[in-house]
Every structure is written in C-alpha cells, then in structure tokens.
Design a protein around this motif. Structure first.
Motif, mmCIF file in Angstrom:
data_model
loop_
_atom_site.group_PDB
_atom_site.id
_atom_site.type_symbol
_atom_site.label_atom_id
_atom_site.label_comp_id
_atom_site.label_asym_id
_atom_site.label_seq_id
_atom_site.Cartn_x
_atom_site.Cartn_y
_atom_site.Cartn_z
ATOM 1 N N UNK A 184 38.023 89.560 136.160
ATOM 2 C CA UNK A 184 37.189 88.370 135.952
ATOM 3 C C UNK A 184 35.766 88.782 135.597
ATOM 4 N N UNK A 185 35.228 89.742 136.335
ATOM 5 C CA UNK A 185 33.847 90.163 136.136
ATOM 6 C C UNK A 185 33.669 90.822 134.770
ATOM 7 N N UNK A 186 34.646 91.618 134.361
ATOM 8 C CA UNK A 186 34.602 92.263 133.047
ATOM 9 C C UNK A 186 34.522 91.208 131.937
ATOM 10 N N UNK A 187 35.379 90.206 132.015
ATOM 11 C CA UNK A 187 35.386 89.148 131.000
ATOM 12 C C UNK A 187 34.094 88.336 131.036
ATOM 13 N N UNK A 188 33.570 88.118 132.233
ATOM 14 C CA UNK A 188 32.311 87.390 132.382
ATOM 15 C C UNK A 188 31.173 88.133 131.686
ATOM 16 N N UNK A 189 31.080 89.437 131.914
ATOM 17 C CA UNK A 189 30.051 90.253 131.279
ATOM 18 C C UNK A 189 30.204 90.245 129.759
ATOM 19 N N UNK A 190 31.436 90.394 129.287
ATOM 20 C CA UNK A 190 31.676 90.403 127.842
ATOM 21 C C UNK A 190 31.286 89.074 127.216
ATOM 22 N N UNK A 191 31.608 87.982 127.896
ATOM 23 C CA UNK A 191 31.262 86.659 127.383
ATOM 24 C C UNK A 191 29.743 86.505 127.267
ATOM 25 N N UNK A 192 29.012 87.034 128.250
ATOM 26 C CA UNK A 192 27.551 86.947 128.228
ATOM 27 C C UNK A 192 26.947 87.815 127.127
#
Length: 212
Positions: A184-192
């Motif tokens: 989840x955190x990886x995808x969150x960072x990538x989205x940002x």
C-alpha cells in the motif's frame, strides 16, 4: 525420497523493481532485510557499553540519530532506540550488543522482519513526501540526521534522513514501514510522484488507492 527444499526468504516488496522519475527527480527502491533491533535501556547504563562495540553513542536528544558506516541508532523515545545495520552484519552485531549490555537492565528485540525500508531519494524526494504527511519536512524543521514517526496516507511509518545523504542532489529518506502495509505504501508513494513521471503502480490485489 522427496527432495528437501529449504525455505526462501522473501521481502514484502520483492515483486517491486526500483522505479525512477524523469531526469532522476525521484527514485524509489526497497532496502530489504536490513537488521533492525528495538533497544530499551537506561541510557546512562547503555551508552558506554554500546559505544565500545558499535563505535557510536546513543542519541539522547529527541528525534535524532547517530551513525557509523552501515550501523545507526535512531531515537524512538526517552529509553528506546532502533538499531539498524546491514543484512549480513545483523546476527553478529546483535550478539555483540547483547554481550556488551549483559550487566545492564535492558531489552534488545529483533524486529528485522517487522519492518521493511523504502528509500525515497532525489531532488524532489522531500516534496513528494510533503504531500502525504502533516509532518513539517522543510529543511529547517527536518534536517539531516533527524528520525521520527508520522502518518503517511493511512500508514504509520518512521522516517529518517541519514547524515551522509544530506545534500539536495542526494537526499535519501529512509521509511520504515510494517510488512503488511508495504505494498500500500509503495503505491501511495508512486501515486504522489506521478507529476515527476513516476510510473503508476497497481496495488497487488487491485484495491482502490486513495490518498485521502
């Protein structure tokens, strides 16, 4: 006779290759299998024994760290620190620290498989992380060497900026995140990081991803 197959150690982000934005503005990569130990002790009893085996002292000031080579101590509370080291050195360092602290009241717990570490680096790394937390990450408020916990999106993480990666051409924030929240955190960072060209990362099971 059936062939004996030894278990294979896998990191929670083993399926995620490092990714990079256009012109290297932001880079993301997992740093798997770092040794991580939670130490609880009286700082005055522990500081010299640990200095003798680690080559660095306990940070006494809140939200600070000390580091020497691949080994670091992050302040987590008045009597709590996280000891971080390279994967290959974890077992030996743990044994040395335990032996050095044998005469002091303490607790040293191996938490290596509780967290993984995501490195967010590059000239836009600070701006990317600012999107996801209320923590003040301006250089005046979050200088090199600082370490603290915060909420990013819906995940709790510890964020640390090592001293040796302190200039704006080489910022390399280290984010300690629970294994169960890592994807989840990886995808969150990538989205940002999409505005700088970070490619979209789909969640493992197709869950909807929102920053709010």
């Amino acid at each position: 006779m059936a062939e004996l197959r030894l278990p294979v150690r896998r990191s929670p982000l083993g399926h995620r290759a490092p990714i990079e934005a256009e012109a290297g503005a932001v880079r993301m990569a997992e740093r798997p299998f770092l040794g991580k130990f939670i130490l609880r002790a009286d700082r005055h009893e522990a500081v010299e024994p640990l200095r003798s085996v680690l080559g660095l002292g306990l940070p006494f000031d809140p939200m600070t760290s000390s580091a020497a080579g691949d080994t670091a101590l992050l302040w987590m509370g008045p009597d709590e620190w996280m000891l971080v080291t390279a994967p290959g050195a974890a077992s030996e360092l743990h044994a040395k620290a335990k032996a050095a602290l044998a005469g002091a009241h303490h607790q040293l717990v191996d938490a290596s498989d509780y967290h993984t570490v995501i490195e967010v680096a590059g000239v836009k790394a600070r701006e990317l992380l600012m999107k996801l937390t209320t923590l003040d990450l301006h250089p005046r408020a979050f200088p090199a060497g600082m370490a603290t916990g915060s909420v990013f999106g819906k995940a709790n993480a510890t964020i640390w900026l090592p001293m040796e990666r302190a200039d704006d051409n080489g910022l390399a924030f280290q984010l300690f995140i629970r294994w169960s929240m890592a994807d989840y955190f990886w995808c969150l960072l990538a989205n940002a990081g999409r505005e700088w060209g970070i490619p979209e990362q789909a969640a493992v099971k197709g869950e909807a991803l929102t920053i709010a």
